[in-house]
Design an enzyme around this catalytic site. Structure first.
Site, PDB file in Angstrom:
ATOM      1  N   PHE A 395       0.801  -1.230   0.000  1.00  0.00           N
ATOM      2  CA  PHE A 395       0.000   0.000   0.000  1.00  0.00           C
ATOM      3  C   PHE A 395       0.837   1.285   0.000  1.00  0.00           C
ATOM      4  O   PHE A 395       0.446   2.293   0.585  1.00  0.00           O
ATOM      5  CB  PHE A 395      -0.954   0.002   1.207  1.00  0.00           C
ATOM      6  CG  PHE A 395      -1.605  -1.325   1.453  1.00  0.00           C
ATOM      7  CD1 PHE A 395      -2.258  -1.995   0.422  1.00  0.00           C
ATOM      8  CD2 PHE A 395      -1.540  -1.935   2.687  1.00  0.00           C
ATOM      9  CE1 PHE A 395      -2.854  -3.235   0.633  1.00  0.00           C
ATOM     10  CE2 PHE A 395      -2.123  -3.179   2.910  1.00  0.00           C
ATOM     11  CZ  PHE A 395      -2.780  -3.821   1.877  1.00  0.00           C
ATOM     12  N   CYS A 396       1.982   1.237  -0.668  1.00  0.00           N
ATOM     13  CA  CYS A 396       2.882   2.400  -0.720  1.00  0.00           C
ATOM     14  C   CYS A 396       3.168   2.938   0.678  1.00  0.00           C
ATOM     15  O   CYS A 396       3.294   4.146   0.884  1.00  0.00           O
ATOM     16  CB  CYS A 396       2.305   3.491  -1.625  1.00  0.00           C
ATOM     17  SG  CYS A 396       2.247   3.008  -3.354  1.00  0.00           S
TER      18      CYS A 396
END
Length: 474
Positions: A395-396
């Site tokens: 999720f970055c």
């Protein structure tokens, strides 16, 4: 000045506007507010097992579907589109007024201070890179490892202190206070913090963190990408110096974002982009060079032709959410959170990821792992067999997810591109996220699908292709 841990927790709970505990009764209670109409609510998708089903969009934390109201507003304006700040014609004047009125709408939505500037950008990432470019010399930046990469990485030209993930809101405040007190040399400093985690959905004690920053002579920027779509955000009440968010998470289409806050650092720095619109006056010198006088308004950092439709869509979304009433929106989302968490709690193989614990107030973002499942395989089965769109990966926010998973920081794994095959352990997680446009049926289908997959396994075979787990159709 030292904020007590219980005070920080209390402020986070106040921001949630309700007590955080989730009960079975709460999960079962019907919610009176209807979901807001969004684009794509009636789209059907094919199932690998045969037939079609209405798509359940549960990836709001990545990009929320556009509100129907926003799309209608944009469609109504589109025939009148014209150049901004460039022409004397009627459509140009109309578009210019619309653009600047949108700026005022966003300022009101954020409860900005008199004198604050609202700069339109491409995204949260763009906004924070813009702010990074305005930092005064020798500025030191403090950022928790729990941040999204948009707020973790832009500070490349500054001295950066990365703070370890706290396990309570109070610990977050105490950690920041110690770091700020110990900085050497004492000079300009900026704290960057999220309002709501894009991984766990947990609310951060922004007001206490802002107080700690200011008590130690630092400023603070709030990454509100995950907070603004779910809760009212007041620059004045939270006492943050800047706030950044993206339109595509606020139910607005197109690539636009906002950086709003104090004007001095923005005015004292060179333009983020050099070009038309940022310049107030340009003249040739006798020696053949060029002298430039830059704007001191927000236009200083908005060079080039602006994304008028994107800006207008943000303003329309701000109005739509305000008119819908955040009290209603928060209550309904809380109802959905309770349903999801209560359902997942009934599956022993599911572990929900959390920094602050089960009772922490949060928005509609929940990440989890399933024992015995590769996260990409599980997400692929939800999509292919149930028509449910979630997200898998890091999720970055790689450092945070690895911390929550208890994996070594050097372990492999990429944002959205797991390397493990179906059935193998993955170093990634699954994220379900929802908001103002989510109907009960979508979260109920999701909970039912999780239970079925864990109990019965996938009905289809899957394989890894280009780093993704996909149905094997061969």
């Amino acid at each position: 000045m030292s904020a007590r841990p219980d005070a920080a927790t209390a402020t986070a709970a106040t921001l949630a506007e309700t007590a955080p505990a989730v009960t079975a009764a709460e999960a079962a209670d019907p919610c009176c507010a209807a979901p807001l109409p969004v684009l794509g609510r009636d789209v059907t998708v094919p199932l690998v097992t045969g037939g079609e089903v209405t798509y359940a969009a549960l990836d709001y934390a990545a990009s929320a579907p556009a509100l129907q109201r926003v799309w209608d507003d944009v469609a109504a304006y589109a025939p009148y589109y014209g150049s901004v700040h460039r022409g004397a014609g009627y459509l140009s004047q109309l578009s210019t007024d619309l653009f600047e009125n949108s700026r005022a709408t966003v300022a009101e939505f954020l409860d900005c201070r008199p004198g604050d500037q609202v700069v339109f950008t491409r995204s949260t990432t763009d906004s924070l890179n813009l702010l990074a470019a305005t930092l005064p010399a020798d500025c030191q930046v403090f950022v928790f490892e729990t941040e999204h990469h948009a707020s973790l990485l832009p500070w490349r030209d500054a001295r950066v202190t990365y703070l370890n993930a706290p396990r309570t809101p109070g610990q977050a405040v105490a950690t920041l206070e110690r770091a700020l007190a110990d900085r050497d040399p004492y000079g300009p400093a900026l704290v960057c913090v999220t309002g709501a985690s894009n991984v766990t959905g947990e609310l951060w004690p922004v007001k206490e963190l802002a107080a700690a920053a200011h008590a130690h002579g630092a400023r603070i920027v709030l990454d509100a990408a995950q907070l603004a779509p779910h809760h009212p955000v007041s620059v004045q009440d939270l006492d943050v110096d800047w706030i950044a968010f993206s339109g595509h998470k606020l139910y607005a289409p197109f690539g636009s974002g906002v950086l709003a806050g104090r004007a001095d650092w923005l005015q004292d720095s060179e333009p983020y982009l050099a070009g038309g619109g940022a310049s107030r006056k340009v003249a040739r010198r006798a020696d053949g060079g060029v002298d430039v006088e830059w704007h001191t308004t927000a236009a200083r950092h908005e060079a080039g032709s602006p994304n008028v439709i994107g800006v207008y869509s943000i303003a329309s979304a701000c109005k739509a959410l305000t008119e819908a009433g955040f009290d209603q929106l928060v209550a309904r989302e809380r109802h959905l959170i309770a349903k999801v968490r209560a359902g997942l709690a009934e599956v022993p193989e599911v572990r929900v990821l959390s920094l602050f614990g089960d009772d922490a107030p949060r928005v509609g973002v929940i990440s989890f792992v399933v024992e015995g499942w590769n996260s990409s395989h599980f997400a692929a089965a939800l999509s292919a067999e149930y028509g449910i769109g979630v997200r898998d990966g890091l999720f970055c926010a790689h450092p945070l997810v690895r911390t929550l998973l208890g994996s070594d920081p050097q372990d492999p794994g990429e944002c959205g591109a797991p390397e493990a095959a179906p059935g193998e352990r993955s170093l990634n997680a699954i994220r379900v996220s929802f908001g103002a446009g989510t109907p009960d049926e979508h979260v109920e289908r999701f909970v039912g699908a999780v239970k079925e997959l864990v109990r019965d396994g996938a009905q289809w075979k899957y394989r890894t292709e280009d780093g993704r787990c996909v149905p094997d159709r061969g």
